[in-house]
Design an enzyme around this catalytic site. Structure first.
Site, PDB file in Angstrom:
ATOM      1  N   GLY A  62      32.824  45.941  36.852  1.00 39.40           N
ATOM      2  CA  GLY A  62      33.534  47.337  37.528  1.00 39.40           C
ATOM      3  C   GLY A  62      35.101  47.251  37.448  1.00 39.40           C
ATOM      4  O   GLY A  62      35.540  48.164  38.189  1.00 39.40           O
ATOM      5  N   HIS A  63      35.647  46.151  37.134  1.00 39.50           N
ATOM      6  CA  HIS A  63      37.241  45.952  37.493  1.00 39.50           C
ATOM      7  C   HIS A  63      37.803  45.588  35.973  1.00 39.50           C
ATOM      8  O   HIS A  63      38.205  44.330  36.101  1.00 39.50           O
ATOM      9  CB  HIS A  63      37.275  45.131  38.679  1.00 39.50           C
ATOM     10  N   PHE A  64      38.035  46.023  35.094  1.00 39.78           N
ATOM     11  CA  PHE A  64      37.700  47.525  34.764  1.00 39.78           C
ATOM     12  C   PHE A  64      36.860  47.421  33.338  1.00 39.78           C
ATOM     13  O   PHE A  64      37.283  46.656  32.567  1.00 39.78           O
ATOM     14  CB  PHE A  64      38.930  48.159  34.624  1.00 39.78           C
TER      15      PHE A  64
END
Length: 160
Positions: A62-64
């Site tokens: 999720g990052h990224f």
């Protein structure tokens, strides 16, 4: 510096591997952020550790996803964990201290460059002072010799 740092009752050979690190820190996957201890100078209160940054780290989902970057707060956490290893070794009796340390303050944090999959993060922590159950540290994280992050970190120990 000797290849064999000593504590009150334990003799350690460098590098210190993940098995010994797990005996000193309470963190586990996915939050154990120190893979190896490369240097330990207990007189100078300094430790140098290594974190191998892999694309398989859960935070990269999720990052990224399109441009994976290690979150800066996790770089600071990795520095604090390296300091935790040093503190546990300095306080330990028979390889383990009765105190559990929590990060309570971060000052002067700077993030100079992104840390990405494939990087080897070198974590250099020095204890500046100890006041009762509080430890004050300065840490620098480097990739290829370049400082990517630095901070002043304070941790407090409580009975475990």
């Amino acid at each position: 510096m000797s290849d064999s740092p000593t504590t009150a009752h334990t003799r350690l050979e460098l590098p210190i591997d993940i098995i010994k690190i797990q005996a000193l820190l309470p963190h586990r996957y996915p939050f154990l952020l120190v893979d190896r201890i490369l240097e330990l100078d207990q007189k100078q209160k300094r430790i140098v550790a290594q974190k191998n940054v892999s694309i398989n780290e859960p935070f990269f989902q999720g990052h990224f996803p399109e441009h994976p970057v290690m979150p800066g707060v996790l770089i600071i956490e990795a520095l604090a964990q390296a300091g935790g290893v040093m503190t546990q070794l300095n306080l330990s009796h028979n390889g383990h201290s009765s105190l559990l340390f929590y990060m309570v303050r971060v000052d002067n944090a700077r993030f100079n460059k992104q840390v990405v999959p494939g990087d080897i993060l070198i974590l250099d922590m020095t204890m500046k002072r100890r006041i009762r159950n509080m430890g004050c540290y300065y840490g620098e994280a480097r990739v290829n010799g370049e400082v990517v992050a630095c901070a002043d970190i304070m941790c407090a120990g409580v009975k475990s």
